[in-house]
Design a protein around this motif. Structure first.
Motif, PDB file in Angstrom:
ATOM      1  N   GLY A 123       0.804  -1.213   0.000  1.00 31.73           N
ATOM      2  CA  GLY A 123       0.000   0.000   0.000  1.00 31.73           C
ATOM      3  C   GLY A 123       0.840   1.267   0.000  1.00 31.73           C
ATOM      4  N   GLU A 124       0.280   2.287   0.587  1.00 29.68           N
ATOM      5  CA  GLU A 124       0.904   3.611   0.581  1.00 29.68           C
ATOM      6  C   GLU A 124       2.283   3.608   1.248  1.00 29.68           C
ATOM      7  OE1 GLU A 124       0.119   7.929   2.774  1.00 29.68           O
ATOM      8  OE2 GLU A 124      -1.571   6.555   2.459  1.00 29.68           O
ATOM      9  N   VAL A 125       2.412   2.888   2.354  1.00 31.18           N
ATOM     10  CA  VAL A 125       3.696   2.868   3.070  1.00 31.18           C
ATOM     11  C   VAL A 125       4.777   2.246   2.196  1.00 31.18           C
ATOM     12  CG1 VAL A 125       4.944   1.878   5.022  1.00 31.18           C
ATOM     13  CG2 VAL A 125       2.689   2.883   5.371  1.00 31.18           C
ATOM     14  N   GLY A 126       4.473   1.100   1.595  1.00 28.83           N
ATOM     15  CA  GLY A 126       5.448   0.433   0.750  1.00 28.83           C
ATOM     16  C   GLY A 126       5.859   1.278  -0.447  1.00 28.83           C
ATOM     17  N   GLN A 127       4.891   1.934  -1.070  1.00 27.16           N
ATOM     18  CA  GLN A 127       5.205   2.783  -2.220  1.00 27.16           C
ATOM     19  C   GLN A 127       6.074   3.974  -1.813  1.00 27.16           C
ATOM     20  OE1 GLN A 127       4.598   2.033  -5.480  1.00 27.16           O
ATOM     21  NE2 GLN A 127       4.007   0.107  -4.479  1.00 27.16           N
ATOM     22  N   THR A 128       5.832   4.494  -0.619  1.00 26.44           N
ATOM     23  CA  THR A 128       6.652   5.599  -0.113  1.00 26.44           C
ATOM     24  C   THR A 128       8.097   5.135   0.081  1.00 26.44           C
ATOM     25  OG1 THR A 128       4.758   6.617   1.000  1.00 26.44           O
ATOM     26  CG2 THR A 128       6.941   7.254   1.774  1.00 26.44           C
ATOM     27  N   LEU A 129       8.249   3.944   0.640  1.00 21.58           N
ATOM     28  CA  LEU A 129       9.600   3.401   0.849  1.00 21.58           C
ATOM     29  C   LEU A 129      10.328   3.220  -0.480  1.00 21.58           C
ATOM     30  CD1 LEU A 129       8.983   0.650   3.580  1.00 21.58           C
ATOM     31  CD2 LEU A 129       9.821   2.978   3.915  1.00 21.58           C
ATOM     32  N   LEU A 130       9.672   2.576  -1.436  1.00 20.55           N
ATOM     33  CA  LEU A 130      10.316   2.304  -2.723  1.00 20.55           C
ATOM     34  C   LEU A 130      10.671   3.591  -3.456  1.00 20.55           C
ATOM     35  CD1 LEU A 130       8.089  -0.675  -3.940  1.00 20.55           C
ATOM     36  CD2 LEU A 130      10.414  -0.795  -3.016  1.00 20.55           C
ATOM     37  N   ALA A 131       9.797   4.587  -3.369  1.00 15.29           N
ATOM     38  CA  ALA A 131      10.044   5.853  -4.060  1.00 15.29           C
ATOM     39  C   ALA A 131      11.292   6.552  -3.536  1.00 15.29           C
ATOM     40  CB  ALA A 131       8.827   6.764  -3.922  1.00 15.29           C
ATOM     41  N   LYS A 132      11.626   6.317  -2.273  1.00 12.13           N
ATOM     42  CA  LYS A 132      12.802   6.957  -1.680  1.00 12.13           C
ATOM     43  C   LYS A 132      14.113   6.462  -2.294  1.00 12.13           C
ATOM     44  CE  LYS A 132      10.855   8.183   2.846  1.00 12.13           C
ATOM     45  NZ  LYS A 132      11.272   9.599   2.835  1.00 12.13           N
ATOM     46  N   LEU A 133      14.069   5.315  -2.968  1.00  4.51           N
ATOM     47  CA  LEU A 133      15.289   4.769  -3.559  1.00  4.51           C
ATOM     48  C   LEU A 133      15.655   5.450  -4.873  1.00  4.51           C
ATOM     49  CD1 LEU A 133      14.722   0.952  -2.937  1.00  4.51           C
ATOM     50  CD2 LEU A 133      16.193   2.518  -1.657  1.00  4.51           C
ATOM     51  N   ASP A 134      14.703   6.127  -5.479  1.00  5.28           N
ATOM     52  CA  ASP A 134      14.950   6.763  -6.775  1.00  5.28           C
ATOM     53  C   ASP A 134      16.129   7.733  -6.708  1.00  5.28           C
ATOM     54  OD1 ASP A 134      13.812   7.270  -9.606  1.00  5.28           O
ATOM     55  OD2 ASP A 134      14.031   9.291  -8.777  1.00  5.28           O
ATOM     56  N   ALA A 135      16.181   8.512  -5.645  1.00  5.46           N
ATOM     57  CA  ALA A 135      17.272   9.486  -5.490  1.00  5.46           C
ATOM     58  C   ALA A 135      18.611   8.803  -5.244  1.00  5.46           C
ATOM     59  CB  ALA A 135      16.962  10.438  -4.332  1.00  5.46           C
ATOM     60  N   LYS A 136      18.571   7.506  -4.919  1.00  7.76           N
ATOM     61  CA  LYS A 136      19.807   6.740  -4.681  1.00  7.76           C
ATOM     62  C   LYS A 136      20.290   6.016  -5.929  1.00  7.76           C
ATOM     63  CE  LYS A 136      19.139   7.536  -0.197  1.00  7.76           C
ATOM     64  NZ  LYS A 136      19.981   8.428   0.619  1.00  7.76           N
ATOM     65  N   GLY A 137      19.574   6.190  -7.040  1.00  9.25           N
ATOM     66  CA  GLY A 137      19.978   5.532  -8.283  1.00  9.25           C
ATOM     67  C   GLY A 137      19.458   4.120  -8.432  1.00  9.25           C
ATOM     68  N   ILE A 138      18.407   3.798  -7.679  1.00 10.25           N
ATOM     69  CA  ILE A 138      17.845   2.449  -7.690  1.00 10.25           C
ATOM     70  C   ILE A 138      16.329   2.520  -7.857  1.00 10.25           C
ATOM     71  CG2 ILE A 138      17.423   0.398  -6.254  1.00 10.25           C
ATOM     72  CD1 ILE A 138      20.200   0.793  -5.070  1.00 10.25           C
ATOM     73  N   VAL A 139      15.792   1.591  -8.633  1.00  9.90           N
ATOM     74  CA  VAL A 139      14.342   1.495  -8.823  1.00  9.90           C
ATOM     75  C   VAL A 139      13.826   0.353  -7.951  1.00  9.90           C
ATOM     76  CG1 VAL A 139      12.479   1.040 -10.466  1.00  9.90           C
ATOM     77  CG2 VAL A 139      14.480   2.377 -11.174  1.00  9.90           C
ATOM     78  N   GLY A 140      12.919   0.668  -7.052  1.00 11.38           N
ATOM     79  CA  GLY A 140      12.314  -0.349  -6.194  1.00 11.38           C
ATOM     80  C   GLY A 140      11.119  -0.974  -6.886  1.00 11.38           C
ATOM     81  N   LEU A 141      11.156  -2.293  -7.063  1.00 10.88           N
ATOM     82  CA  LEU A 141      10.100  -2.995  -7.792  1.00 10.88           C
ATOM     83  C   LEU A 141       9.102  -3.677  -6.872  1.00 10.88           C
ATOM     84  CD1 LEU A 141      12.276  -4.585 -10.623  1.00 10.88           C
ATOM     85  CD2 LEU A 141      10.849  -2.531 -10.761  1.00 10.88           C
ATOM     86  N   GLY A 142       9.443  -3.854  -5.605  1.00 15.72           N
ATOM     87  CA  GLY A 142       8.494  -4.472  -4.689  1.00 15.72           C
ATOM     88  C   GLY A 142       9.168  -5.292  -3.614  1.00 15.72           C
ATOM     89  N   PHE A 143       8.334  -5.963  -2.810  1.00 10.35           N
ATOM     90  CA  PHE A 143       8.797  -6.649  -1.604  1.00 10.35           C
ATOM     91  C   PHE A 143       8.458  -8.141  -1.637  1.00 10.35           C
ATOM     92  CE2 PHE A 143       8.101  -2.225  -0.353  1.00 10.35           C
ATOM     93  CZ  PHE A 143       9.263  -1.924   0.352  1.00 10.35           C
TER      94      PHE A 143
END
Length: 328
Positions: A123-143
């Motif tokens: 949900g919203e929490v997981g999407q918030t976590l994954l989105a934070k990786l974008d600035a680190k040069g990584i795409v979060g695809l899921g858990f």
């Protein structure tokens, strides 16, 4: 004329093959544990490759690198940032060293069951976590998941917090894990995964905390006597891709990657859950003594201060939203 036609057909086939070869994207996909049919990391990696092939036949050439062939989790995270590695199934705890909000999932006794964890992370929490990786040069695809972590050791069964006293327990190199097990009364020893089996074998540590499938897939019944079903932390994994690799794909292919990841994660969770009962039977058959925990609340009360300590590091809004969802 027939000979000419054959030559033209052969040339067309070769040209088509060359075009396909040029278009194919190679994905170097790494993880730290065994390439086993019951290992959660391996299951996630193979299902992701299968779903990519199903979504875009022939477009991806996924190459597997298990058993920390590409380094430990930290090295693989850095390689994805630099674009020298394309994708990985990474321990969520180690993602927390890159982005502290991921430490949410390491809070002891946060989730009572898998369904609560899925609700938060999908949900919203997981999407918030994954989105934070974008600035680190990584795409979060899921858990994906490895299930709940339990305690194995060579000293004694763990039934109460007092049973942890003096036990040298390998924990992931994470301040939160160290703080949690100190609060319970253990002697936590941070150590890279690649060193753990030998450390247990040689008695450098008494044991470790680990999910059931990883215990069996990595042969820990050979070197440890006791398994206590403490279920202290839900072991969320992270399926990640290098942003450099991801950005080379067309927007349409990027969408296919996200869809393939979601299907792979759904399948992986189902497989890991269905494997757990069989794996536990295999662990018992291998000679380990298995016990339940008598009173979970006795453990939970010991770690209440850990939540307060990590509230600002995780993010108050993220923690509050997660706590709200698990209480529903």
């Amino acid at each position: 004329m027939k000979l000419m036609n054959r030559k033209l057909i052969a040339a067309a086939v070769l040209a088509s093959a060359a075009t396909l070869s040029q278009a194919q994207t190679t994905i170097k996909l790494g993880w730290t544990t065994a390439d086993s049919k019951v290992d959660p990391y391996a299951i996630a990696a193979h299902y992701f490759a299968e779903e990519l092939e199903a979504a875009a036949p022939g477009e991806f050439n996924v190459q597997f690198y298990p058993n920390h062939q590409l380094g430990n989790d930290t090295a693989m995270l850095q390689a994805m940032q630099f674009g020298t590695m394309d994708a990985g199934v990474i321990t969520g705890t180690q993602v927390g060293t890159l982005e502290s909000a991921f430490q949410l999932n390491d809070l002891p006794f946060l989730y009572a069951n898998n369904q609560q964890a899925h609700k938060v992370l999908d949900g919203e929490v997981g999407q918030t976590l994954l989105a934070k990786l974008d600035a680190k040069g990584i795409v979060g695809l899921g858990f994906p998941e490895a299930g709940f972590r339990h305690t194995i050791n060579n000293e004694r069964p763990i039934r109460t917090p007092e049973d942890f006293n003096g036990v040298k327990l390998r924990v992931q190199p994470s301040d939160l894990f160290i703080a949690s097990f100190r609060a319970i009364g253990a002697n936590p020893v941070p150590m890279a995964w690649s060193d753990v089996f030998t450390a247990v074998q040689q008695g450098t540590v008494d044991g470790l905390e680990i999910p059931l499938p990883v215990i069996f897939a990595n042969k820990y019944p050979e070197v440890t006597d006791y398994l206590s079903l403490t279920s202290h932390t839900y072991n969320a994994l992270a399926l990640l891709m290098s942003k450099q690799t991801f950005n080379k794909l067309s927007p349409e292919t990027q969408d296919l990657v996200h869809q393939a990841a979601k299907r792979a994660i759904d399948r992986q969770r189902d497989t890991v859950a269905s494997n757990n009962g069989e794996v536990l039977d295999q662990i018992k058959a291998a000679g380990m003594t298995v016990n339940e925990v008598d009173d979970v609340e006795a453990f939970r009360s010991k770690v209440a201060n850990v939540y307060d300590e990590y509230r600002s590091k995780i993010g108050a809004d993220i923690l509050d939203k997660a706590l709200e969802q698990v209480a529903e």
